[in-house]
Scaffold this active site. Structure first.
Site, short mmCIF file in Angstrom:
data_model
loop_
_atom_site.label_atom_id
_atom_site.label_comp_id
_atom_site.label_asym_id
_atom_site.label_seq_id
_atom_site.Cartn_x
_atom_site.Cartn_y
_atom_site.Cartn_z
N GLU A 1 -1.06 45.30 61.23
CA GLU A 1 -2.30 46.04 61.56
C GLU A 1 -2.04 47.10 62.63
O GLU A 1 -2.59 48.19 62.59
CB GLU A 1 -3.40 45.09 62.03
CG GLU A 1 -4.00 44.29 60.89
CD GLU A 1 -5.20 43.45 61.35
OE1 GLU A 1 -5.95 43.90 62.23
OE2 GLU A 1 -5.35 42.33 60.83
N ASP B 1 5.86 44.23 73.45
CA ASP B 1 6.40 43.19 74.31
C ASP B 1 6.08 41.79 73.77
O ASP B 1 4.98 41.54 73.27
CB ASP B 1 5.74 43.36 75.69
CG ASP B 1 6.20 42.34 76.70
OD1 ASP B 1 7.34 42.47 77.15
OD2 ASP B 1 5.42 41.43 77.04
N HIS C 1 16.23 45.17 80.32
CA HIS C 1 15.93 44.75 81.69
C HIS C 1 15.83 43.23 81.84
O HIS C 1 15.56 42.75 82.93
CB HIS C 1 14.61 45.40 82.12
CG HIS C 1 13.46 44.92 81.28
ND1 HIS C 1 13.39 45.15 79.93
CD2 HIS C 1 12.38 44.18 81.60
CE1 HIS C 1 12.30 44.57 79.47
NE2 HIS C 1 11.67 43.98 80.45
N ASP C 2 15.99 42.50 80.74
CA ASP C 2 15.94 41.03 80.80
C ASP C 2 17.33 40.41 80.63
O ASP C 2 17.45 39.18 80.63
CB ASP C 2 15.04 40.47 79.68
CG ASP C 2 13.59 40.89 79.82
OD1 ASP C 2 13.13 41.08 80.96
OD2 ASP C 2 12.93 41.05 78.78
N ASP D 1 5.50 50.99 76.58
CA ASP D 1 5.58 49.55 76.38
C ASP D 1 4.16 49.04 76.16
O ASP D 1 3.27 49.28 76.98
CB ASP D 1 6.18 48.92 77.65
CG ASP D 1 7.00 47.69 77.37
OD1 ASP D 1 6.56 46.89 76.52
OD2 ASP D 1 8.06 47.51 77.99
C1 GLC Z 1 9.05 40.46 77.80
C2 GLC Z 1 9.58 41.42 78.84
C3 GLC Z 1 9.80 40.67 80.12
C4 GLC Z 1 8.48 40.11 80.60
C5 GLC Z 1 7.84 39.26 79.50
C6 GLC Z 1 6.41 38.98 79.80
O1 GLC Z 1 9.98 39.53 77.43
O2 GLC Z 1 10.72 42.04 78.38
O3 GLC Z 1 10.37 41.47 81.11
O4 GLC Z 1 8.67 39.35 81.73
O5 GLC Z 1 7.86 39.88 78.25
O6 GLC Z 1 5.63 40.11 79.62
#
Ligand code: GLC
Length: 636
Positions: A292, A241, A376-377, A137
C-alpha cells in the site's frame, strides 16, 4: 591460383567459426544468472549508487558538535564527486533523540538540532542542481512517547485512544502482569505500564518508542499522509525503518496475546534473542502494508519514479516478498543484508559465491538486486571484515548487478572507534551494563565523518563533538585521500564511474565463481560488448588462477581496468588469462580485449569474437579486391 585462394579463405573462416561452434556460450552452471530481462535502459535506481548519511555525524555547520542539514547541503558536491545517485538520510524529524531520531515526535517537522524546513528546502534545491536524489527515513512502527498522538492516546481522546497498542495486562495469581512475554529489541519486556492510562503499551524498541497500532485504519491513513507530505516536497523515496515489526498478531477471541516460544541457545531472559519472534515480526499484514505504501508513491507520477528501500533482516523467502507479488508492487529495493549477516572475516570464496547466489537465485524474475555493506547499526566494514579488504568489498558491491549501498565513511575506509562505557550514548548499549555493552553499542560506527586533518577532522569547530573523533583521522580523511591516487576514496570514485559508464556493468549477465578457496571471480558479460571479470583474493596467500579454465569465453589476454590499493599492477596492463598471479588480498577488475557477437544454434548460445569477424571480413575484402585486380589485368 583462384582455387587455392578460395581454399585459403575457407580455412580462415573455419579457423574462426570452428572453435565457436564447438563451444557453447555461456556455461550453464547454477552460478550463472541470466538477467536478460533488463536489457533495455535501466531506471535511475536500478544501477544506482546509494549513500547513507547519518546526519548527526556528517557535517556540523553551526559548531554545536552535531551534524545538520546545512552541513549536508554544503557537502553534497562531495557526493557528486564520488558519483552518488541518491543519498538516504537517517531521520531528520523533531525528536527527543532517545534513539537519535528514530523516536519521532513530529513526522512532518524538522528537528531544530538539524535545522529548519527552509534548510531542508535549500538542501532539496542543491540536490536538484547537482542532479542527485534525496531519500528520507520513514519510521512507521513507532513514534516518540513525546509525540502529540501518544499524549492524546494516553489521555484517552476518542480519535487517538487506539492509535497505539494498549492492553490491561493479564492477572496471574491476583497480580497484574504484562499481556505477553514479548521482548523489546533493546532488552526487557516490550510492554510498559502507563500510570496515567492504567494500561500497558507495546514498544518493540525503547520505552520512549511506543508502537503505533496498525490495526487502526486511522493510523494507516495518517502514516500514508506522512509519505505524501514529503513526496510533495520532491523526495525521491524512503528507506522504511524496522519494516518487519509494523504489525503484531491480533489478540485472540478472549482479547489476549499469545506468548512467543523460547530459543534454547540464549539464556538471558532480557535478551531479544531469548524468544522466537513468531507473533511480533513479519506478519502477513505487514507485507500488504508495504504494497500500500508503494501505491502511495505511485500516486506521484510527476518526474522520476519514487522508490522504497525496505529495512528487513528477515529470512530470505520473506525478504523476497517485500519486492511485491503477482498482483502488487512492493519495495523496489528490499535491502540485501546478506553480506552483513552471512559473511565474516573468516568467510572463504565459496562462502562469498554462495551468499551472492543466494540473493540472485531467490530474487523474483524482473526485480533488481542490491548490495549493502554497512549502515549505522553495523560494525564498519574495515573492522568487521578487515581494513585490508575495504577496496575488495567496494569492488564487489559496485560490480555486482543492481544497486550498491554505501554507509558514510566506508568509501574512506573509516573503522569502528572504541568508546568507553562512560562515553557511551547509544540506548541499545546503555540499556545493558559495563561488561556487555560493547556487544550492543552502535556508537563505534557512528563517530563523525573525517573530512580533513584539521581539528575535529573538519567535521565541526565545537570543543566537543557528540561522539569522539576517530584517532586515525589525520591519515584517514577526504583531503588526504584525494591526494593519494590509490586511496580507498579514489578507487571508490573509479568504481562508481565504471558502473555509470559501462553498459556491461549496468545490464550484463553475471557468473559468480570461487576459483579456489581464496579467489572469488565475478564475470559480467553482454552481447556485443566487453566482458569484465572482478577478481578478489580474499586471504593472505599468493594465488595463481587460470581464468580460461573457469570461464569459457574470455580473450587470451585481458586488460587491467582497476586495481586495489595494495596491487602492483597498473591500469591498462595486459595479463595472460590462463595464468595470473594475485598478491595477498589483491583485487583487480579486468576487461576482455575484444567484444563478442553472440548467435544461436539449436537453441544454444554460440560466440564469435567481433575482432575475428572483422579480420575475416577484411580478408574477404582483400580477396575481392585481388580478384578485381586480376580481372582488370586480364582485360588489359
Ligand atoms: C532500525 C534503525 C535503528 C533503530 C531502530 C528503531 O533498526 O536502523 O537504528 O534503532 O530501527 O527505530
Amino acid at each position: 591460383m583462384l582455387i587455392s585462394v578460395r581454399a585459403l579463405l575457407m580455412l580462415l573462416l573455419l579457423q574462426y567459426i570452428g572453435p565457436a561452434l564447438s563451444q557453447p556460450y555461456p556455461n550453464y552452471h547454477a552460478d550463472f544468472v541470466d538477467i536478460d530481462h533488463r536489457r533495455t535502459e535501466p531506471k535511475w535506481w536500478q544501477t544506482g549508487a546509494f549513500y547513507q548519511i547519518y546526519p548527526r555525524s556528517f557535517k556540523d555547520s553551526n559548531g554545536d558538535g552535531v551534524g545538520d542539514l546545512n552541513g549536508i547541503a554544503d557537502r553534497l558536491p562531495y557526493l557528486k564527486e564520488l558519483g552518488i545517485t541518491a543519498t538516504w538520510l537517517s531521520p531528520i524529524f523533531s525528536s527527543p533523540m532517545a534513539d537519535f531520531g528514530y523516536d519521532i515526535a513530529n513526522f512532518t517537522e524538522i528537528a531544530p538540532i538539524f535545522g529548519t524546513m527552509s534548510d531542508f528546502e535549500r538542501l532539496m534545491k542543491t540536490a536538484k542542481q547537482l542532479d542527485m536524489k534525496i531519500i528520507l527515513d520513514f519510521v512507521p512502527n513507532h513514534s516518540s512517547d513525546e509525540c502529540d498522538w501518544f499524549k492524546r492516546s494516553v489521555a484517552g481522546e476518542a480519535e487517538y485512544k487506539d492509535f497505539y497498542v494498549w492492553h490491561a495486562g493479564r492477572m496471574v495469581n491476583g497480580t497484574r502482569q504484562p499481556p505477553s512475554n514479548w521482548l523489546s529489541v533493546f532488552r526487557g519486556s516490550a510492554w510498559e505500564w502507563h500510570e496515567t492510562r492504567k494500561e500497558y503499551y507495546l514498544h518493540q524498541f525503547l520505552k520512549k518508542q511506543p508502537d503505533l497500532n496498525y490495526r487502526n485504519p486511522k493510523v494507516r491513513e495518517t502514516m500514508k499522509n506522512v509519505l505524501r507530505f514529503w513526496l510533495a516536497k520532491g523526495v525521491a523515496g524512503f528507506r522504511i525503518d524496522a519494516v518487519p515489526s509494523v504489525f503484531e498478531i491480533a489478540p485472540d477471541a478472549a482479547g489476549q496475546y499469545r506468548d512467543e516460544p523460547r530459543n534454547d541457545w540464549v539464556n538471558d531472559p532480557d535478551d531479544y534473542g531469548y524468544l522466537q519472534h513468531i507473533y511480533t515480526v513479519d506478519q502477513p499484514e505487514t507485507l500488504a502494508m508495504v504494497y500500500e505504501w508503494r501505491a502511495v508513491l505511485d500516486e506521484f507520477k510527476d518526474g522520476d519514479e519514487r522508490i522504497l528501500l525496505a529495512e528487513t533482516y528477515s529470512p530470505i523467502d520473506i525478504v523476497m516478498q517485500y519486492y511485491g507479488n503477482a498482483t502488487a508492487e512492493g519495495a523496489q529495493l528490499p535491502f540485501n543484508f546478506l553480506l552483513i549477516t552471512e559473511i565474516s572475516n573468516k568467510s572463504n570464496a565459496v562462502d562469498y559465491a554462495q551468499t551472492i547466489q543466494k540473493w540472485l537465485q531467490h530474487m523474483p524474475q524482473g526485480r533488481t538486486a542490491n548490495w549493502v555493506l554497512g549502515n549505522h547499526d553495523q560494525s564498519r566494514v574495515g573492522s568487521r571484515l578487515g581494513a585490508d579488504r575495504v577496496d575488495m568489498l567496494n569492488m564487489l558491491i559496485t560490480t555486482l548487478p543492481g544497486a550498491s549501498v554505501t554507509y558514510q565513511g566506508e568509501e574512506l575506509g573509516m573503522t569502528d572507534v572504541w568508546i568507553s562505557w562512560k562515553d557511551t550514548v547509544d540506548p541499545s548499549a546503555c540499556n545493558t551494563n559495563a561488561s556487555i555493552y560493547e556487544h550492543f553499542s552502535r556508537d563505534p560506527e557512528r563517530t563523525p565523518f573525517q573530512w580533513s586533518g584539521d581539528a575535529d577532522a573538519g567535521f565541526s569547530n565545537a570543543s566537543k563533538t557528540w561522539l569522539p573523533i576517530a584517532g586515525d583521522y589525520k591519515q584517514v580523511n577526504v583531503d588526504q585521500e584525494r591526494q593519494q591516487p590509490q586511496s580507498h576514496l579514489n578507487i571508490y570514485k573509479d568504481l562508481l564511474q565504471l558502473k555509470r559508464t559501462e553498459k556491461t556493468m549496468q545490464l550484463g549477465n553475471i557468473e559468480v565463481k570461487a576459483l579456489s578457496g581464496a579467489v572469488l571471480a565475478v564475470k559480467r558479460f553482454r552481447e556485443n560488448d566487453f566482458t569484465y571479470v572482478t577478481l578478489l583474493n580474499i586471504f593472505d596467500g599468493f594465488e595463481t588462477v587460470n581464468l580460461n579454465q573457469s570461464f569459457s569465453d574470455l580473450t587470451a589476454q585481458m586488460k587491467v581496468v582497476l586495481v586495489s590499493g595494495n596491487s602492483k599492477r597498473k591500469v591498462d596492463d595486459l595479463i595472460d588469462s590462463s595464468s595470473l598471479q594475485l598478491l595477498p588480498k589483491e583485487s583487480l577488475i579486468l576487461r576482455s580485449t575484444s567484444t563478442y557477437y553472440t548467435y544461436y544454434v539449436n537453441g544454444e548460445h554460440r560466440k564469435l569474437p567481433v575482432l575475428g569477424i572483422y579480420l575475416v571480413l577484411a580478408q574477404v575484402a582483400l580477396y575481392l579486391n585481388y580478384c578485381q585486380v586480376l580481372a582488370l589485368n586480364r582485360r588489359w
